[in-house]
Design an enzyme around this catalytic site. Sequence first.
Site, PDB file in Angstrom:
ATOM      1  CG  LEU A 141      86.814  21.300  59.135  1.00 41.87           C
ATOM      2  CD1 LEU A 141      86.235  21.826  60.437  1.00 41.87           C
ATOM      3  CD2 LEU A 141      85.730  20.639  58.302  1.00 41.87           C
ATOM      4  N   GLY A 146      98.588  32.164  53.666  1.00 43.89           N
ATOM      5  CA  GLY A 146      98.613  32.377  55.112  1.00 43.89           C
ATOM      6  C   GLY A 146      97.483  31.621  55.773  1.00 43.89           C
ATOM      7  CB  CYS A 165      95.889  25.343  58.448  1.00 46.39           C
ATOM      8  SG  CYS A 165      94.449  25.101  59.482  1.00 46.39           S
ATOM      9  CE  LYS A 180      94.925  19.337  58.070  1.00 53.29           C
ATOM     10  NZ  LYS A 180      94.300  19.984  59.146  1.00 53.29           N
ATOM     11  CB  VAL A 199      88.693  21.971  64.539  1.00 50.99           C
ATOM     12  CG1 VAL A 199      88.549  20.474  64.376  1.00 50.99           C
ATOM     13  CG2 VAL A 199      89.666  22.529  63.520  1.00 50.99           C
ATOM     14  CG  PHE A 243      94.519  25.253  46.613  1.00 56.15           C
ATOM     15  CD1 PHE A 243      93.212  24.906  46.876  1.00 56.15           C
ATOM     16  CD2 PHE A 243      95.261  25.856  47.610  1.00 56.15           C
ATOM     17  CE1 PHE A 243      92.648  25.130  48.116  1.00 56.15           C
ATOM     18  CE2 PHE A 243      94.718  26.089  48.854  1.00 56.15           C
ATOM     19  CZ  PHE A 243      93.409  25.714  49.109  1.00 56.15           C
ATOM     20  CB  THR A 270      96.609  19.832  62.435  1.00 55.52           C
ATOM     21  OG1 THR A 270      95.378  19.901  61.729  1.00 55.52           O
ATOM     22  CG2 THR A 270      97.746  19.545  61.461  1.00 55.52           C
ATOM     23  N   GLY A 323      98.468  34.971  44.477  1.00 51.88           N
ATOM     24  CA  GLY A 323      98.078  35.931  45.509  1.00 51.88           C
ATOM     25  C   GLY A 323      99.311  36.591  46.084  1.00 51.88           C
TER      26      GLY A 323
HETATM   27  C1  UDX Z   1      93.505  25.139  54.828  1.00 52.47           C
HETATM   28  C2  UDX Z   1      93.210  23.824  54.075  1.00 52.47           C
HETATM   29  O1  UDX Z   1      92.644  24.119  52.801  1.00 52.47           O
HETATM   30  C3  UDX Z   1      92.289  22.937  54.908  1.00 52.47           C
HETATM   31  O2  UDX Z   1      92.076  21.702  54.250  1.00 52.47           O
HETATM   32  C4  UDX Z   1      92.942  22.695  56.274  1.00 52.47           C
HETATM   33  O3  UDX Z   1      92.125  21.898  57.103  1.00 52.47           O
HETATM   34  C5  UDX Z   1      93.224  24.019  56.962  1.00 52.47           C
HETATM   35  O4  UDX Z   1      94.048  24.835  56.104  1.00 52.47           O
HETATM   36  P1  UDX Z   1      92.201  27.417  55.274  1.00 52.47           P
HETATM   37  O5  UDX Z   1      93.341  27.791  56.188  1.00 52.47           O
HETATM   38  O6  UDX Z   1      90.811  27.691  55.725  1.00 52.47           O
HETATM   39  O7  UDX Z   1      92.265  25.851  54.937  1.00 52.47           O
HETATM   40  O8  UDX Z   1      92.450  28.227  53.933  1.00 52.47           O
HETATM   41  P2  UDX Z   1      92.590  27.893  52.356  1.00 52.47           P
HETATM   42  O9  UDX Z   1      91.317  28.172  51.690  1.00 52.47           O
HETATM   43  O10 UDX Z   1      93.219  26.593  52.118  1.00 52.47           O
HETATM   44  O11 UDX Z   1      93.624  29.059  51.942  1.00 52.47           O
HETATM   45  C6  UDX Z   1      94.927  29.111  52.535  1.00 52.47           C
HETATM   46  C7  UDX Z   1      95.718  30.262  51.956  1.00 52.47           C
HETATM   47  O12 UDX Z   1      95.996  30.020  50.574  1.00 52.47           O
HETATM   48  C8  UDX Z   1      94.998  31.606  51.997  1.00 52.47           C
HETATM   49  O13 UDX Z   1      95.933  32.634  52.312  1.00 52.47           O
HETATM   50  C9  UDX Z   1      94.456  31.775  50.586  1.00 52.47           C
HETATM   51  O14 UDX Z   1      94.266  33.108  50.196  1.00 52.47           O
HETATM   52  C10 UDX Z   1      95.575  31.124  49.789  1.00 52.47           C
HETATM   53  N1  UDX Z   1      95.119  30.634  48.469  1.00 52.47           N
HETATM   54  C11 UDX Z   1      94.255  29.590  48.392  1.00 52.47           C
HETATM   55  C12 UDX Z   1      95.608  31.237  47.316  1.00 52.47           C
HETATM   56  O15 UDX Z   1      96.406  32.182  47.385  1.00 52.47           O
HETATM   57  N2  UDX Z   1      95.215  30.746  46.110  1.00 52.47           N
HETATM   58  C13 UDX Z   1      94.361  29.691  45.979  1.00 52.47           C
HETATM   59  O16 UDX Z   1      94.058  29.305  44.829  1.00 52.47           O
HETATM   60  C14 UDX Z   1      93.856  29.104  47.156  1.00 52.47           C
END
Ligand code: UDX
Length: 435
Positions: free
Chosen positions: A149, A253, A256, A200, A12, A245, A122, A249
């Site tokens: 992010l 994980g 965050c 958040k 961040v 989203f 956060t 999967g």
């Molecule tokens: C997340 C939030 O999106 C972001 O806004 C926040 O600031 C930090 O946490 P990030 O941890 O980088 O970001 O990952 P993200 O792309 O959100 O994916 C999180 C998890 O969800 C991953 O394990 C990813 O594989 C899973 N995921 C995401 C899915 O299984 N399917 C999806 O369609 C999207």
Amino acid sequence: MSLVQVIGGGYVGLTTAASFCHLGHEVEVVELDPARRSKISSGSAPFFEPGLEALLEAGIRAKRLRVSSPDTAEYQSAEFVFLCLPTPDLPDGSADLSALYEAVAIAAPRLSAGTVVVSKSTVPVGTARQLEALLARSDIALVSNPEFLQEGAAVSAFLNAERVVIGADDAEAANRVAALYAGIEGRVVVTSVESAELAKHACNAFLATKLSFVNSIAALCELNGADISEVTEVMGSDSRIGPKFLNPGPGWGGSCFPKDSASLLHDARRAGFDFQLLQATIAANEQSFDRVVERISDSCGGDLKGRTVAVWGLAFKAGTADVRHSPALAVIARLHAAGASVVAFDPMVSRIEGVTVAEDEYAACAGAHALTVLTEWPQFQWADLGRVAEIMAARVVVDTRGIIDVDRATHAGLQVWSVGRAHHGGTPDASSVRS
Ligand code: UDX
């Protein structure tokens, strides 16, 4: 041009620092770790994040970006101090705020009147108030400006933010922070400090809930002969739901979602609210990990003892080398507990404690009784499945990301269990296992 001080050189902090520098501000990153400081000051990022290094380099070349230790930082010259420190989860689910408290305690007596302290980490709702009390400076405003992010796209997420959230009591301080973001098209949403903090957590918990829901629907698809990609196409074309989203999967994980959902659940309990929905979201995620292992076990004839499982993917998602709270590690731990040997491969992760890592995706499959795809790296999608089938001891693939083309795999002689779809290629039996 304003002097922006960013305390913390992690994901961040560095993304914030490099992006503000790109927007024309002068930035000082304050980082405790000397090795990290020297990396940053030579223009390299201490972790993989697309686009970050180019901005760091440009900032250093333009002499608008510098790095200091907490002892040498120029607190007295800072107009803005962004707190970008880690808030890891403690065993009871609460967030460890000690790094934030420490940074504020060091900065408090050194800052000049009129400085705005901005909390970007956060944090549980109410943290900014505690920081304000610790700061004990009526001449300094404290603002909450949470980050949204996504790793792997952090720089572009910052520079193309959909919204910039500014939680503040003081309208002038809010305007000054908003002005730092001039050049970014996203809408500025000004809220109370508490709303910004809670928003958040609410965003992350909501997205995690969306994913737990989709993974549960994927389970129903498998049991009823429906196809998750068709179901989510219908769901996503409803503008009230939206298409993002909705990819199933192995479970969610990363650094965050698990931490923030545990922290929100903890805060809700402390505030006297039994947040049953969030509890179910977290439990459904554990259920997803369990289901993946059940599928792998089924594909190995119901017993994983003495079996070798090839794992494609260790990072928590494609596009990052980050394995924090990675679903792959949750699945591997369960495979080990059930007596299986695991050989993994990930294009960005070459070493991980307790896991044998192969040098490529094919080496991971040699002699394996099952292959499972846990991270959606494009190179897995385009792998030579004929070669994979040739070197495995049993030709079974458990694809938790739905990226392996079922027709291509079946043609190569592989049996595929693909998330949210009916099983393809028949039930594996002992005769399919080669010695
Ligand atoms: C997340 C939030 O999106 C972001 O806004 C926040 O600031 C930090 O946490 P990030 O941890 O980088 O970001 O990952 P993200 O792309 O959100 O994916 C999180 C998890 O969800 C991953 O394990 C990813 O594989 C899973 N995921 C995401 C899915 O299984 N399917 C999806 O369609 C999207």
